[in-house]
Structures are given as structure tokens and as C-alpha cells.
Design an enzyme around this catalytic site. Sequence first.
Site, PDB file in Angstrom:
ATOM      1  N   CYS A  47      13.694  11.060   6.198  1.00 34.13           N
ATOM      2  CA  CYS A  47      13.594  10.522   7.565  1.00 34.13           C
ATOM      3  C   CYS A  47      14.853  10.768   8.371  1.00 34.13           C
ATOM      4  CB  CYS A  47      13.248   9.049   7.527  1.00 34.13           C
ATOM      5  SG  CYS A  47      14.285   8.128   6.421  1.00 34.13           S
TER       6      CYS A  47
ATOM      7  N   GLU B  15       9.736  16.350  15.390  1.00 32.11           N
ATOM      8  CA  GLU B  15      10.196  16.230  14.011  1.00 32.11           C
ATOM      9  C   GLU B  15       9.362  17.162  13.125  1.00 32.11           C
ATOM     10  OE1 GLU B  15       9.020  12.502  12.180  1.00 32.11           O
ATOM     11  OE2 GLU B  15      10.754  12.517  10.849  1.00 32.11           O
TER      12      GLU B  15
ATOM     13  N   LYS C 208       0.841  -1.191   0.000  1.00 35.32           N
ATOM     14  CA  LYS C 208       0.000   0.000   0.000  1.00 35.32           C
ATOM     15  C   LYS C 208       0.879   1.244   0.000  1.00 35.32           C
ATOM     16  CE  LYS C 208      -1.718   2.885   2.874  1.00 35.32           C
ATOM     17  NZ  LYS C 208      -1.808   4.088   2.039  1.00 35.32           N
TER      18      LYS C 208
ATOM     19  N   GLU D 212      10.171   1.237  10.396  1.00 39.07           N
ATOM     20  CA  GLU D 212      11.115   2.347  10.183  1.00 39.07           C
ATOM     21  C   GLU D 212      10.325   3.610  10.452  1.00 39.07           C
ATOM     22  OE1 GLU D 212      14.211   2.061   9.528  1.00 39.07           O
ATOM     23  OE2 GLU D 212      14.506   0.141   8.518  1.00 39.07           O
TER      24      GLU D 212
HETATM   25  P1  TAP Z   1       2.211   7.971   8.339  1.00 34.58           P
HETATM   26  O1  TAP Z   1       1.100   8.908   8.482  1.00 34.58           O
HETATM   27  O2  TAP Z   1       2.584   7.114   9.501  1.00 34.58           O
HETATM   28  O3  TAP Z   1       1.876   7.075   7.055  1.00 34.58           O
HETATM   29  C1  TAP Z   1       2.696   6.049   6.587  1.00 34.58           C
HETATM   30  C2  TAP Z   1       1.859   5.032   5.859  1.00 34.58           C
HETATM   31  O4  TAP Z   1       1.000   4.383   6.789  1.00 34.58           O
HETATM   32  C3  TAP Z   1       0.957   5.625   4.789  1.00 34.58           C
HETATM   33  O5  TAP Z   1       0.894   4.736   3.707  1.00 34.58           O
HETATM   34  C4  TAP Z   1      -0.381   5.705   5.512  1.00 34.58           C
HETATM   35  O6  TAP Z   1      -1.493   5.713   4.648  1.00 34.58           O
HETATM   36  C5  TAP Z   1      -0.329   4.426   6.322  1.00 34.58           C
HETATM   37  N1  TAP Z   1      -1.260   4.386   7.456  1.00 34.58           N
HETATM   38  C6  TAP Z   1      -1.904   5.411   8.070  1.00 34.58           C
HETATM   39  N2  TAP Z   1      -2.703   4.954   9.051  1.00 34.58           N
HETATM   40  C7  TAP Z   1      -2.557   3.611   9.080  1.00 34.58           C
HETATM   41  C8  TAP Z   1      -3.119   2.567   9.880  1.00 34.58           C
HETATM   42  N3  TAP Z   1      -3.977   2.818  10.881  1.00 34.58           N
HETATM   43  N4  TAP Z   1      -2.750   1.298   9.623  1.00 34.58           N
HETATM   44  C9  TAP Z   1      -1.861   1.025   8.650  1.00 34.58           C
HETATM   45  N5  TAP Z   1      -1.318   1.954   7.855  1.00 34.58           N
HETATM   46  C10 TAP Z   1      -1.649   3.242   8.068  1.00 34.58           C
HETATM   47  O7  TAP Z   1       3.552   8.702   7.940  1.00 34.58           O
HETATM   48  P2  TAP Z   1       3.742   9.762   6.794  1.00 34.58           P
HETATM   49  O8  TAP Z   1       3.193  11.046   7.288  1.00 34.58           O
HETATM   50  O9  TAP Z   1       3.270   9.236   5.509  1.00 34.58           O
HETATM   51  O10 TAP Z   1       5.332   9.820   6.695  1.00 34.58           O
HETATM   52  C11 TAP Z   1       6.078  10.633   7.513  1.00 34.58           C
HETATM   53  C12 TAP Z   1       6.755   9.832   8.607  1.00 34.58           C
HETATM   54  O11 TAP Z   1       7.471   8.727   8.069  1.00 34.58           O
HETATM   55  C13 TAP Z   1       7.791  10.658   9.322  1.00 34.58           C
HETATM   56  O12 TAP Z   1       7.664  10.492  10.713  1.00 34.58           O
HETATM   57  C14 TAP Z   1       9.111  10.078   8.847  1.00 34.58           C
HETATM   58  O13 TAP Z   1      10.181  10.236   9.724  1.00 34.58           O
HETATM   59  C15 TAP Z   1       8.777   8.664   8.632  1.00 34.58           C
HETATM   60  N6  TAP Z   1       9.720   8.054   7.700  1.00 34.58           N
HETATM   61  C16 TAP Z   1      10.618   7.201   8.196  1.00 34.58           C
HETATM   62  C17 TAP Z   1      11.527   6.615   7.374  1.00 34.58           C
HETATM   63  C18 TAP Z   1      12.495   5.667   7.950  1.00 34.58           C
HETATM   64  S1  TAP Z   1      13.344   4.799   6.930  1.00 34.58           S
HETATM   65  N7  TAP Z   1      12.646   5.528   9.230  1.00 34.58           N
HETATM   66  C19 TAP Z   1      11.510   6.885   6.014  1.00 34.58           C
HETATM   67  C20 TAP Z   1      10.586   7.770   5.526  1.00 34.58           C
HETATM   68  C21 TAP Z   1       9.673   8.340   6.389  1.00 34.58           C
HETATM   69  P3  TAP Z   1      -2.107   7.073   4.028  1.00 34.58           P
HETATM   70  O14 TAP Z   1      -1.284   8.197   4.530  1.00 34.58           O
HETATM   71  O15 TAP Z   1      -2.002   6.842   2.572  1.00 34.58           O
HETATM   72  O16 TAP Z   1      -3.518   7.172   4.454  1.00 34.58           O
END
Ligand code: TAP
Length: 517
Positions: free
Chosen positions: A322, A419, A212, A288
Site C-alpha cells: 500500500c 495506483e 473476512k 486504510e
Molecule cells: P478491495 O477490492 O477494496 O478489497 C478489500 C477487501 O474488501 C476484500 O476482503 C474484499 O473482498 C472486501 N470487499 C469487497 N467488496 C466489499 C463490499 N462491498 N463490502 C465490504 N467488503 C468488501 O481491495 P483489494 O483489491 O483487495 O486491495 C488492494 C487495495 O488495498 C489497494 O488500493 C491498496 O492500496 C489497498 N491497501 C491499503 C493498505 C493500507 S494500510 N492503506 C494496505 C493494503 C492494501 P473480496 O475481494 O474477497 O471479495
Amino acid sequence: GENIDIVIRNLRGEGGLSCTYDPIVLNVNNMELKFPHEQFIDGKFVGSSDGRTFQTINPATEKPICSLPLATVADVDRAVRAAKKAFERGEWRQMSARERGKRLYRLAELMEEHKEELATLESLDAGAVYTLALKTHVGMSIDVWRYFAGWCDKIQGKTIPISNARPNKNLCLTLREPIGVVGLITPWNYPLMMLSWKMAACLAAGNTVVHKPAQVTPLTALKFAELSVLAGIPPGVINIVTGSGSLVGNRLTAHPDVRKIGFTGSTEIGATVMESCAKSNIKKVSLELGGKSPLIIFADADLEKAVKQACGAVFFNKGENCIAAGRVFIAKSIHDDFVKKLVEEAKSYQIGDPLDRSTAHGPQNHLAHLNKLVEYVDNAVRDGAKVEVGGKRLEREGLFFPPTILTNIDDENFAASEESFGPIMCVSSFDDDDIEDVLRRANDTEFGLAAGVFTRDASKSLRVAEALHAGTVFVNTYQKTDVAAPFGGFKQSGFGKDMGEEALNEYLVTKTITIEY
Ligand code: TAP
């Protein structure tokens, strides 16, 4: 949109393989760009079970690119059934490990052949600067597929000297086996690269997958799915469902036939993913998560290099990174002068259309994220921060937020621990002679993804690298990750590595076989 025309075509791959779908065709970035806009289940591009759709937006213009199926629970279930069938009865499990490696290698080659299209899509959908997308978003994705293609026929168990059941003898050996159906859930910052870091290791290990992508950036995953067909990856091995995390992601984590979840995203959602994996069927899980990575600049550093690298550490990929250095600690004796140079460097970033070859800084990924950055700066200022440069949304078309530098961030400031995930540098100073104190402050975070240090003193750099609680520590560089090196966090930045040999462990189980003879 006026420049979108939809036609049905057969895109031919090598060896007579073809992939049929209803493409979006755009004339953009000096090319004709064709890509699927439906989800990919059991080898076919299909709509959602109830016909509902959503739009994906170009952050440089805030205009829609195309509409896509809004996946339902029934769609996830269908994708999991396809992945289960492919795992239990498909060609994928019968094929030799070497043949699996060949197909993954072919997939990497196809990605290379189509890298301009992939990078253009990443640029349109995620606001990635095109030149960076070619090198990093797509370039590193290709590298990681090649790297893991090479691992397929090198995944080995052991023979182990156990005590014999005398007078008989015993032979003990281990097999490293795939887990089964794996669910992968990824964020929007590096859409194709986050897919690739996980899926390459997952498929090299012999699993099948339901992925997904983030709802705001689904397009490169679908173009990738098209290439996987041309590479000869059998139907059902890769499935991609396009929908929301709360519905589709949640169903994947709760699904009784999914045996492992690989998740990259926020710490908050990571915790709910882990809970759902535990409650549903004790799924294996790797996470991650977020970061607030400290970067320490000592007065004896190569300052020219440190200025450039510190800006890169924060502003790379518009801060949607990240491992972005979330806190920059600068030695007091050089602080004011160093900040001046940082401001000059930050102002030199050319902001503009991400497809323009001279652009260094593109639009933020989506509107909700941009709004959070504006709020972030307000909160930091409320807590005493000084805005040295940037700090406001730019008044122009698109979701632009400039490289921003905040100084005077004391340890109680909101910006010292939260963050931003955007191009906001948070600067604090430290006493030149008190290394212990700056280390204590650098480690005073619940995150532990990365950290960095700049100094010319070799033994100081090693002592500091050892003392920092983070999964990756950079010395006199930053941002230098590699597909062969394990990557992943400590503490609330999660667990389980991506990349390197260690990543395979996340997608394998060990079976012990004991024989008496
Ligand atoms: P999230 O809001 O956590 O979303 C990540 C993924 O999880 C999206 O595909 C989201 O779907 C999905 N998701 C949301 N609610 C969920 C649930 N209840 N069950 C299962 N999946 C669910 O993060 P983001 O805002 O996209 O990304 C930013 C965060 O990612 C930051 O904190 C960043 O540090 C972290 N990040 C970490 C890394 C590593 S390698 N550590 C790399 C990149 C990013 P939708 O958003 O499509 O609804």
C-alpha cells in the site's frame, strides 16, 4: 490434487488445549504442512450453511491449493451471534486485562513456533517470497501481537477536575471500554499481516471479532485461527468467515450487531463500506485505503543508497504494497544517470519460485490483478510513457510480471495519478532549483498514505517532510514501518491508525462517570 491427502488429526497445544479439524496436508518446502480449510466460527472449523465451496489458487503454478467454504449471509450472522455472546457473556470479558495479555502473548509465541508453516502458506496462497514472508508478512505479524499483548493491562482512563456542585463535591473519571463486536475486512497483499495489524489492537482492547480475509488469500487466517485455540483464546472471540466482499463483507458492514468496522482495501470499496456503516447503525469505522505515494530524489542525495531504496520502495513484495512509491520524482541534473542505475538494479531482481531461497521477486497475487498491470502499462504508454525495462507478463508458468520502469510520466499521464499496486515504477523529473514546484506536484493527489525524500541537506529534508501531505513520511529511507509507530493515511487514503498506541483508540470508547458526594 495428487499431493493432497486429507486426514483427521488432533493437534496438541500446551496445557492440554487441542484443536480438532479436517486438515489439508501438503509436503512442501521441506516440511509437512497442515492447515485448516474451513471457516472458523464459535471455536470450530465448519463448512458453509449451504455447502458451497470455492478454490484458492497458487499464483506460482496457477493450480488450485484446496477448496474452502463459500460463506453465506447466514454464516456471517452465525459468526456475529457467536462474537456477541462471547462479548456479553463469555470468559473473555470476565478475565483480567493481564490474563488477556498473557493469552495474546502466548498466541504470538505460537505464531513464532509455527512461523515456517505460516510463511510457507503465505507463499503458496499469495505468492509471497518465502524469505520475505518469514521476516515481514509473518515476522511483523508476530511483533504486532507481542506489542499489543503488552498494552492489555495499560489501557487507562483519567480522573478529571470538574467543577463541584457546591456544597457537594464531584469526582469525574473516564473508563476506556471495548466497543463490542468488531468486523475486520482485509485485502490480499499481506494477508496475515493485515489481519494482525487490526486484530491485535482490537483484541487487546477487549473486543470480539468477525474477520473476512480476502477471498483470494484465506489460508493464513485459518492457520492463525488454529493457533488461537491453542493459545486459549475462548470460542467466539475470533471468528473467520471465508467468502466474497460483495456478500460477506457487505453483510458485516450492514449488520446491526456489529459496532465497528476496521477496513483495509481500495478507496472505492472503502467509500461503500463507510456508507453502509453509516446507514445501518452508525458504526464506528476506520479505513486504510489506496495510495500513490510520492518519492522525491534530490541531486545531493546519497545516490547509491537512493537507487537501492527507490527500487525497494516500488518493487518490495512485487509492488503489492500500500505504501509503494507510486511516483518517483528525480532531479533533472541526475535523471538520466539515475534511471540507468535504476534499470540495472531492477534487472538484478531474481524472479522465480517464491519458495526458492534465492528468489527476490515472486508471482503477482492473482490473475485479475496481473491483467490489470498489463493494462496499466498500456495506458501509461498511450499517454506518452517510455518503458525502460519490463512491462509485459513473463512467458513462463505462473503469474509473473517483472520489475518495470516507466519514464517520461508527465502530470497528465494516467500513471501519474492511478495506483498500480504492482511492480511498476513511474518516473518523472523535476527542476533542481524549484522545490516548491516538486512539492506541489507531489501533493497533487487525492491520496496521502506515505511519501519519501532523499537528500543530504538536513533542513531541506525537514522542510519537505513537513510540507508533504501524507500519514507517513520517510527521510533517507523508505518502507521502514514499525509496530510501535502509528500508520495510516490522509485524504482519500482513509483515516484511523493501525499500530502504535494510537491504534487502540480505534477499538475503544470512552465512558465518563460523574459522582457526587
Ligand atoms: P478491495 O477490492 O477494496 O478489497 C478489500 C477487501 O474488501 C476484500 O476482503 C474484499 O473482498 C472486501 N470487499 C469487497 N467488496 C466489499 C463490499 N462491498 N463490502 C465490504 N467488503 C468488501 O481491495 P483489494 O483489491 O483487495 O486491495 C488492494 C487495495 O488495498 C489497494 O488500493 C491498496 O492500496 C489497498 N491497501 C491499503 C493498505 C493500507 S494500510 N492503506 C494496505 C493494503 C492494501 P473480496 O475481494 O474477497 O471479495
